[in-house]
Design an enzyme around this catalytic site. Structure first.
Site, PDB file in Angstrom:
ATOM      1  N   SER A  47       0.817  -1.221   0.000  1.00 39.83           N
ATOM      2  CA  SER A  47       0.000   0.000   0.000  1.00 39.83           C
ATOM      3  C   SER A  47       0.847   1.265   0.000  1.00 39.83           C
ATOM      4  CB  SER A  47      -0.879   0.004   1.254  1.00 39.83           C
ATOM      5  OG  SER A  47      -1.516   1.238   1.392  1.00 39.83           O
ATOM      6  N   TYR A  78      -1.811   0.147  10.039  1.00 41.68           N
ATOM      7  CA  TYR A  78      -2.063  -0.448   8.732  1.00 41.68           C
ATOM      8  C   TYR A  78      -0.843  -0.264   7.818  1.00 41.68           C
ATOM      9  CZ  TYR A  78      -3.794  -0.747   3.942  1.00 41.68           C
ATOM     10  OH  TYR A  78      -3.941  -1.048   2.616  1.00 41.68           O
ATOM     11  N   LYS A 114       1.801  -3.233   6.236  1.00 41.22           N
ATOM     12  CA  LYS A 114       2.158  -3.455   4.828  1.00 41.22           C
ATOM     13  C   LYS A 114       3.673  -3.300   4.632  1.00 41.22           C
ATOM     14  CE  LYS A 114      -2.011  -4.163   3.136  1.00 41.22           C
ATOM     15  NZ  LYS A 114      -2.407  -5.352   2.402  1.00 41.22           N
ATOM     16  N   LYS A 139     -17.294  -1.291   0.717  1.00 42.39           N
ATOM     17  CA  LYS A 139     -16.282  -0.841   1.666  1.00 42.39           C
ATOM     18  C   LYS A 139     -16.834   0.292   2.545  1.00 42.39           C
ATOM     19  CE  LYS A 139     -11.983  -0.579   0.596  1.00 42.39           C
ATOM     20  NZ  LYS A 139     -10.708  -0.199  -0.025  1.00 42.39           N
ATOM     21  N   PHE A 157     -13.559  18.903   2.176  1.00 44.31           N
ATOM     22  CA  PHE A 157     -12.751  19.673   3.120  1.00 44.31           C
ATOM     23  C   PHE A 157     -12.406  21.025   2.489  1.00 44.31           C
ATOM     24  CE2 PHE A 157     -10.716  15.488   4.769  1.00 44.31           C
ATOM     25  CZ  PHE A 157     -11.824  15.263   5.571  1.00 44.31           C
ATOM     26  N   GLY A 200     -10.244  23.854   1.085  1.00 46.56           N
ATOM     27  CA  GLY A 200      -8.964  23.776   0.361  1.00 46.56           C
ATOM     28  C   GLY A 200      -8.815  22.511  -0.465  1.00 46.56           C
TER      29      GLY A 200
HETATM   30  N1  LIG Z   1      -8.503  -0.018  -2.353  1.00 46.16           N
HETATM   31  C1  LIG Z   1      -7.415   0.704  -2.188  1.00 46.16           C
HETATM   32  O1  LIG Z   1      -7.404   1.911  -2.510  1.00 46.16           O
HETATM   33  C2  LIG Z   1      -6.164   0.078  -1.625  1.00 46.16           C
HETATM   34  C3  LIG Z   1      -5.025   0.886  -1.521  1.00 46.16           C
HETATM   35  C4  LIG Z   1      -3.861   0.314  -1.019  1.00 46.16           C
HETATM   36  C5  LIG Z   1      -3.828  -1.020  -0.649  1.00 46.16           C
HETATM   37  N2  LIG Z   1      -4.962  -1.768  -0.732  1.00 46.16           N
HETATM   38  C6  LIG Z   1      -4.874  -3.180  -0.314  1.00 46.16           C
HETATM   39  O2  LIG Z   1      -5.404  -3.984  -1.336  1.00 46.16           O
HETATM   40  C7  LIG Z   1      -6.043  -5.129  -0.793  1.00 46.16           C
HETATM   41  C8  LIG Z   1      -7.467  -5.211  -1.277  1.00 46.16           C
HETATM   42  O3  LIG Z   1      -8.124  -4.018  -0.858  1.00 46.16           O
HETATM   43  P1  LIG Z   1      -9.648  -3.739  -1.139  1.00 46.16           P
HETATM   44  O4  LIG Z   1      -9.771  -2.296  -1.418  1.00 46.16           O
HETATM   45  O5  LIG Z   1     -10.140  -4.708  -2.106  1.00 46.16           O
HETATM   46  O6  LIG Z   1     -10.247  -3.989   0.305  1.00 46.16           O
HETATM   47  P2  LIG Z   1     -11.491  -4.843   0.778  1.00 46.16           P
HETATM   48  O7  LIG Z   1     -11.641  -4.571   2.223  1.00 46.16           O
HETATM   49  O8  LIG Z   1     -12.646  -4.625  -0.120  1.00 46.16           O
HETATM   50  O9  LIG Z   1     -10.998  -6.333   0.554  1.00 46.16           O
HETATM   51  C9  LIG Z   1     -10.281  -7.055   1.514  1.00 46.16           C
HETATM   52  C10 LIG Z   1     -10.931  -8.409   1.669  1.00 46.16           C
HETATM   53  O10 LIG Z   1     -10.232  -9.146   2.665  1.00 46.16           O
HETATM   54  C11 LIG Z   1     -11.160  -9.835   3.451  1.00 46.16           C
HETATM   55  N3  LIG Z   1     -10.599 -10.067   4.774  1.00 46.16           N
HETATM   56  C12 LIG Z   1     -10.375  -9.133   5.743  1.00 46.16           C
HETATM   57  N4  LIG Z   1      -9.894  -9.735   6.822  1.00 46.16           N
HETATM   58  C13 LIG Z   1      -9.793 -11.061   6.530  1.00 46.16           C
HETATM   59  C14 LIG Z   1      -9.372 -12.198   7.266  1.00 46.16           C
HETATM   60  N5  LIG Z   1      -8.958 -12.087   8.531  1.00 46.16           N
HETATM   61  N6  LIG Z   1      -9.407 -13.407   6.675  1.00 46.16           N
HETATM   62  C15 LIG Z   1      -9.857 -13.538   5.387  1.00 46.16           C
HETATM   63  N7  LIG Z   1     -10.279 -12.497   4.653  1.00 46.16           N
HETATM   64  C16 LIG Z   1     -10.251 -11.268   5.221  1.00 46.16           C
HETATM   65  C17 LIG Z   1     -12.381  -8.944   3.514  1.00 46.16           C
HETATM   66  O11 LIG Z   1     -13.571  -9.672   3.815  1.00 46.16           O
HETATM   67  C18 LIG Z   1     -12.402  -8.334   2.134  1.00 46.16           C
HETATM   68  O12 LIG Z   1     -13.212  -9.069   1.263  1.00 46.16           O
HETATM   69  C19 LIG Z   1      -5.924  -5.012   0.727  1.00 46.16           C
HETATM   70  O13 LIG Z   1      -4.813  -5.761   1.131  1.00 46.16           O
HETATM   71  C20 LIG Z   1      -5.691  -3.535   0.923  1.00 46.16           C
HETATM   72  O14 LIG Z   1      -4.983  -3.288   2.107  1.00 46.16           O
HETATM   73  C21 LIG Z   1      -6.130  -1.261  -1.217  1.00 46.16           C
END
Ligand SMILES: NC(=O)c1ccc[n+]([C@@H]2O[C@H](COP(=O)([O-])OP(=O)(O)OC[C@H]3O[C@@H](n4cnc5c(N)ncnc54)[C@H](O)[C@@H]3O)[C@@H](O)[C@H]2O)c1
Length: 337
Positions: free
Chosen positions: A139, A161, A165, A200, A223, A225
């Protein structure tokens, strides 16, 4: 759309977090482009449980997977038994590890580290044992408030968080060194927006949140600005591209996934109003957060060089492509959900 020459047909593909935003998009990408692929989703799915910040403990939702024909294993990253089950039943060729506590505002360090980091060792071991290619979600939060452009190697996480990562990346680097034959790629997503993010809730992108404010006839609330607060917003289709290209990297490593073209929150609201034909103006309110990041911009030079990743979606084009889905979710979930 095929982003390289890899034929995923007849390959066994694990997508952890497959009921979430990015994971479910990956699942459908494979299903649509490689109908003979064996796709296995592992996800905890949502329960009613919440963290102390009031947000759900997991955002996975069955509705993200309606139309998906592959295998689904409901399991928890925190359960060695659940992960073991996967190992016993399948032999994976590719692993896309998206499952995590994805909410940057969960401050319980213990649960964030346990969930995101401890399980990562098992995932790495699974990839090692089965010689699977491993692509995992890191991330932009690993950078904290490091100045733009955020560059791999200059991290400074500022919340549990982001640290989790960052810790995953350090562990991955060690595996890359100790097992040079493994293919391991960490992708540092910036601010992703696109279809299947609705569930989400409050942590979904501002694109859908502002979109739904406008569709409900409200003036978008930003926000003060907000024309000066910029982020590297990246469309889900570019994120899918990065994941596919990460399966055949020139070099294992950790790479940024953004557009390198930061845009303001005001831009998002303005583009949406233009698309939706409204003229509500903007409601400003004071930013309640201290230490709020004012500028992110992914340095994607190494992603271009070693993955061949080239972002294709400008913010205007991404929002235009996404608009039908924003409207559909409004109709089905906000009005009639
Ligand atoms: N969406 C973004 O902008 C973004 C940015 C940076 C990093 N990420 C990373 O990308 C990945 C996917 O993100 P996303 O946006 O799809 O998020 P999301 O929350 O929609 O998906 C994460 C999934 O993981 C599952 N999960 C959570 N805890 C769990 C556990 N203990 N056991 C099994 N499953 C579990 C959740 O049910 C969910 O379906 C994540 O690792 C997130 O940290 C996302």
């Amino acid at each position: 759309m095929k982003y390289n020459t890899i034929d995923f047909n007849h390959k066994t593909i694990l997508i952890t977090g497959g009921a979430g935003f990015i994971g479910s998009n990956l699942a459908f990408y494979f299903q649509e482009n490689f109908p003979e692929a064996v796709i296995v989703i592992f996800d905890r799915f949502r329960s009613e449980e919440t963290f102390s910040n009031g947000n759900l403990k997991s955002f996975g939702h069955y509705k993200n997977l309606i139309g998906f024909h592959g295998d689904i294993v409901c399991g928890d990253l925190n359960s060695p038994h659940d992960l073991q089950q996967l190992k016993e039943k399948y032999r994976f060729d590719y692993i896309f590890h998206e499952a995590a506590i994805s909410d940057t505002r969960v401050y319980d360090q213990k649960i964030v580290m346990q969930t995101n980091v401890n399980s990562f060792y098992t995932i790495l071991e699974m990839a090692l044992e089965t010689e699977a290619v491993l692509v995992y979600a890191s991330s932009a939060a690993t950078y904290g408030s490091q100045p733009s452009p955020q560059t791999v190697g200059r991290e400074g996480p500022e919340n549990p968080y982001g640290f989790s990562k960052y810790a995953m990346d350090q562990i991955a680097y060690r595996y890359m060194k100790e097992h040079p034959n493994m293919t391991i790629v960490g992708l540092r997503y910036f601010n992703v927006y696109g279809a299947r993010e609705f569930f989400k809730d409050k942590t979904a992108s501002t694109v859908i949140q502002f979109g739904h404010q406008i569709l409900s006839g409200k003036t978008p609330r930003l926000f003060e600005g907000s024309d000066k607060i910029v982020r590297d917003f990246v469309y889900i289709k570019d994120v899918i591209q990065a994941n596919i290209k990460a399966c055949a990297p020139k070099k294992s490593g950790v790479y940024n996934v953004g557009t390198s073209k930061p845009r303001s929150f005001q831009d998002i609201a303005d583009i949406l109003q233009k698309e939706l034909g409204t003229h509500y103006g903007t409601d400003y309110f004071p930013n309640p957060f201290t230490g709020y990041q004012m500028h992110t911009q992914a340095d994607i030079r190494t992603s271009e060089e070693f993955l061949g990743y080239v972002p294709e979606w400008e913010l205007e084009a991404g929002i235009h492509d996404y608009l039908g889905e924003i409207k559909r979710m409004y109709e089905e979930e906000v009005l009639h959900g």
